[in-house]
Write a protein that holds these residues in place. Structure first.
Motif, short mmCIF file in Angstrom:
data_model
loop_
_atom_site.label_atom_id
_atom_site.label_comp_id
_atom_site.label_asym_id
_atom_site.label_seq_id
_atom_site.Cartn_x
_atom_site.Cartn_y
_atom_site.Cartn_z
N PRO A 1 47.63 35.27 14.93
CA PRO A 1 48.79 36.00 15.29
C PRO A 1 48.61 37.53 15.61
O PRO A 1 49.45 38.02 16.22
CB PRO A 1 49.14 35.65 13.80
N ALA A 2 47.60 37.97 14.93
CA ALA A 2 47.53 39.56 15.33
C ALA A 2 47.39 39.91 16.80
O ALA A 2 47.38 40.85 17.30
CB ALA A 2 46.52 40.28 14.24
N GLU A 3 46.78 38.81 17.46
CA GLU A 3 46.35 38.97 18.96
C GLU A 3 47.64 38.71 19.68
O GLU A 3 47.48 39.06 21.08
CB GLU A 3 45.21 38.26 19.27
N VAL A 4 48.67 38.45 19.32
CA VAL A 4 49.86 38.28 20.23
C VAL A 4 50.28 39.29 20.92
O VAL A 4 50.62 39.06 22.21
CB VAL A 4 51.10 37.49 19.36
N PRO A 5 50.41 40.55 20.49
CA PRO A 5 51.04 41.51 21.13
C PRO A 5 50.35 42.05 22.50
O PRO A 5 50.57 42.43 23.42
CB PRO A 5 51.25 42.79 20.38
N SER A 6 48.99 41.65 22.29
CA SER A 6 48.12 42.15 23.42
C SER A 6 47.95 40.96 24.50
O SER A 6 47.44 41.04 25.73
CB SER A 6 46.50 42.28 22.79
N LEU A 7 48.22 39.76 23.99
CA LEU A 7 48.39 38.66 25.28
C LEU A 7 49.54 38.69 25.66
O LEU A 7 49.80 37.93 26.92
CB LEU A 7 47.94 37.44 24.44
N ALA A 8 50.86 38.25 24.99
CA ALA A 8 52.22 38.28 25.55
C ALA A 8 52.57 39.51 26.55
O ALA A 8 52.04 40.34 26.60
CB ALA A 8 53.22 38.29 24.44
N CYS A 9 53.61 38.94 27.40
CA CYS A 9 54.16 40.05 28.38
C CYS A 9 54.91 40.94 27.55
O CYS A 9 55.83 40.64 26.56
CB CYS A 9 54.78 39.43 29.45
N ARG A 10 55.23 42.27 27.81
CA ARG A 10 55.77 43.31 27.05
C ARG A 10 57.21 43.36 27.88
O ARG A 10 57.15 43.36 29.15
CB ARG A 10 55.11 44.64 27.07
N ILE A 11 58.25 43.38 27.10
CA ILE A 11 59.56 43.86 27.75
C ILE A 11 60.13 45.15 27.33
O ILE A 11 60.09 45.43 26.20
CB ILE A 11 60.63 42.61 27.45
N GLY A 12 60.62 46.05 28.43
CA GLY A 12 61.41 47.26 27.89
C GLY A 12 60.37 48.23 28.01
O GLY A 12 59.32 47.95 28.57
N PRO A 13 60.90 49.50 27.45
CA PRO A 13 59.90 50.76 27.66
C PRO A 13 58.74 50.58 27.03
O PRO A 13 58.54 50.05 25.96
CB PRO A 13 60.69 51.76 26.98
#
Length: 639
Positions: A406-418
């Motif tokens: 779970p902690a790795e999700v932000p680094s793997l998912a596409c970011r939206i917004g600024p």
């Protein structure tokens, strides 16, 4: 082998259900199983011819292959040549590239492998694959190439091929049953899962005693015909293919062939009636021509075939098949054309090279997009924009997310917004969520909010839905479990849920429970209703209409989507209204005034039949402004 008119009649019983099934006519849900009957017939005839010629000491591989070329290649080349000309006229660039790949497969007798290689969620739909039907021809042609060599080897070493062929039958049937129950569309096309059907016919020819005259043969013939009719009429779609679903028609065909081998049973006399024999004689050409006609005709008129047009398409197929029999097949088989072997093989080689050259031209030119200009080019651009979009790239990251902590999700998912804003929301859903990614991105950028795109094809958000046609149920479950685990400790405030809700005829109560659980966990939930989806690919329709100088697709009355809306409305009715902070309804914009639009000027709103194009998604971006509005603005708006 002496001529048996009842076998030609059995060919008619095989081909007519296939045509009816491909035409989409009701009444024969198992019509596709006619192909399995053909396999038994081919195994019987070919093995019988080879065994008899070997026994008489006059078998020649070269002669055998020449007869196969005369029987198969001229009519096949005629169909491929006409289909290629129509493909260069009517197919979109990506469809033409796919056609070129399949054309080379058909020319190399390997189209079953090329078709299996192109399966997948976003693979071209069957209705734009003019050579889809050549998979079964490839299986037979592979049999024609390999089986004589196998039989020669076995007869010379063992004197008899019965036991090895029986062993091959059992092994292939066992593998087919296992592959069918394990699932996987690729198994449908593979020859090793189909060879048992051909071996049933081969064993009939080389090992089965002639049927005795009397009740046994009569009953066997009637039982065989009954099994075939049962397979064609019964809803066997729940049984896996290859394997279980094919047992009844294969056994039925074997009984019909065996019962008529030495006795004129009632079944044999019925199948020997002139209408059955005539259809059997044109069955090969009818199989060749019916599918390209059913594919290209709707493209020409840019609309599904009306019932009378389906009948006309079948009549045209019969007419072309009759011409093929008299002008191509019989002249080549009776050596009135290309009487010398060298002329036959060299002519076939030239034809193959010419079609291969056309297929390479389609590849090297990237599908000849220069054919499309003006409105047609704009429609193509909308389709390609979705295929090459950042949102589609984000879909491909879902496997990595499913396997991550779970902690790795932000680094793997596409970011939206600024890039400099803290994460405060997630966009969670299937490919319909990915299609609306540009709309969420535009609204988030405008509000200065950042989030993550957590999307996976054919994977509804929230929980597990084992009864739904999900491509990878286990992978979907892992993906959703990872997302839920990430959300618990993420500090995320808002969860935007998007999916093809109208497919949720099962599992609706589970959705309501999962939504309530998320609300109770403190998340602010946004539910996005689905967009209307069409029977045809909107962008492709617009491109082809532009290519032919016709106006763009017109609006469709909202009433046409009543059933879709009712299914979704029922699901939403199970959800506690207080659990949803904001409901986004694209239909309010897409279908304003009671008519649903498919175009924005020259640009399609849809990339296919149910995914928004990037331009269409951006048009809906204002609908997401309330999602990111400050709390005081939400309160003022009653959100």
């Amino acid at each position: 082998m002496h001529y048996r008119p009842d076998i030609d009649g059995l060919r008619a019983v095989a081909i007519l259900p296939v045509v009816v099934y491909h035409a989409g006519l009701p009444g024969l849900p198992g019509g596709y199983l006619g192909v399995d009957i053909f396999f038994v017939i081919s195994g019987y005839l070919i093995a019988g011819i080879i065994a008899r010629e070997m026994a008489e000491g006059r078998f020649s591989l070269l002669d055998f292959y020449e007869r196969r070329v005369r029987r198969i290649v001229p009519a096949l080349m005629a169909m491929l040549a006409v289909s290629t000309a129509l493909a260069f006229w009517l197919l979109l660039p990506h469809e033409l590239r796919d056609f070129a790949f399949q054309l080379r497969g058909a020319l190399l007798f390997a189209s079953n492998f090329t078709l299996a290689d192109r399966l997948g969620y976003f693979a071209p739909a069957a209705e734009v694959q003019p050579l889809l039907h050549t998979w079964s021809l490839a299986v037979e042609e592979q049999f024609y190439i390999i089986f004589p060599l196998l039989l020669l080897l076995l007869m010379r070493r063992r004197g008899s091929a019965t036991v090895p062929i029986a062993a091959l039958l059992v092994l292939s049937l066992g593998a087919a049953l296992i592959a069918g129950f394990l699932g996987g569309d690729e198994a449908f096309f593979m020859p090793w899962y189909r060879v048992w059907e051909l071996m049933v016919g081969a064993l009939l020819a080389i090992a089965a005693p002639a049927a005795p005259i009397g009740r046994l043969a009569e009953r066997a013939g009637m039982l065989g015909l009954g099994l075939i009719l049962f397979a064609l009429l019964a809803p066997l779609g729940t049984l896996p293919l290859p394997g279980a679903a094919a047992v009844a028609p294969v056994l039925g065909a074997a009984l019909v062939i065996w019962s008529g081998s030495a006795a004129q049973t009632r079944t044999a006399r019925l199948l020997s009636l002139p209408p059955f024999v005539w259809v059997g004689l044109i069955s090969y050409a009818l199989y060749l021509w019916h599918w390209p006609i059913l594919v290209f005709w709707p493209m020409l008129q840019q609309a599904p075939l009306a019932p009378w047009q389906v009948g006309a398409a079948i009549a045209l197929s019969v007419g072309l098949a009759t011409l093929s029999l008299h002008l191509i097949e019989r002249p080549f088989r009776r050596r009135r054309l290309a009487s010398r072997r060298a002329v036959l093989f060299s002519g076939a080689g030239v034809g193959v090279l010419a079609l291969v050259a056309m297929s390479l031209l389609a590849d090297w030119s990237d599908g000849l997009p220069e054919r499309f200009t003006g409105r047609a080019a704009a429609a193509l651009a909308a389709k390609e924009a979705w295929e090459k979009s950042h949102a589609r790239l984000c879909l491909r990251r879902s496997d990595g997310i499913a396997a991550a902590e779970p902690a790795e999700v932000p680094s793997l998912a596409c970011r939206i917004g600024p890039a400099d804003a803290a994460l405060s929301f997630v966009l969670w859903g299937d490919s319909h969520a990915a299609a609306l990614h540009p709309a969420v991105e535009a609204a988030a950028q405008k509000a200065g909010r950042a989030g993550l795109a957590l999307t996976r094809s054919a994977c509804w958000p929230l929980g597990s839905f084992p009864d739904l046609p999900t491509r990878d149920p286990a992978g979907c479950d892992r993906f959703n479990d990872t997302v839920l685990a990430f959300l618990r400790d993420s500090g995320i405030e808002t969860v935007i849920l998007v999916a093809k809700w109208r497919s949720l005829r099962e599992g609706r109560a589970a959705v309501a429970d999962d939504v309530a659980a998320l609300r109770d966990a403190g998340f602010r939930l946004v539910l996005v209703r689905d967009v209307p989806f069409y029977e045809t690919d909107v962008a492709s329709l617009a491109a082809r209409r532009g290519l032919m100088g016709r106006p763009p697709p017109a609006r469709v009355p909202l009433q046409a989507f009543e059933e879709q809306i009712a299914v979704e409305q029922h699901m939403l009715g199970l959800i506690d209204p207080d659990a949803i902070a904001v409901t986004v309804d694209p239909t309010s914009v897409l279908c304003a005034g009671g008519a649903c639009r498919r175009m924005l000027g020259p640009t399609p709103i849809y990339a296919d039949d149910d995914h928004m194009s990037p331009a269409g998604a951006l048009w809906l971006a204002p609908l997401f402004d309330p999602v990111f509005a400050p709390p005081q603005a939400q309160a003022a708006a009653g959100q």
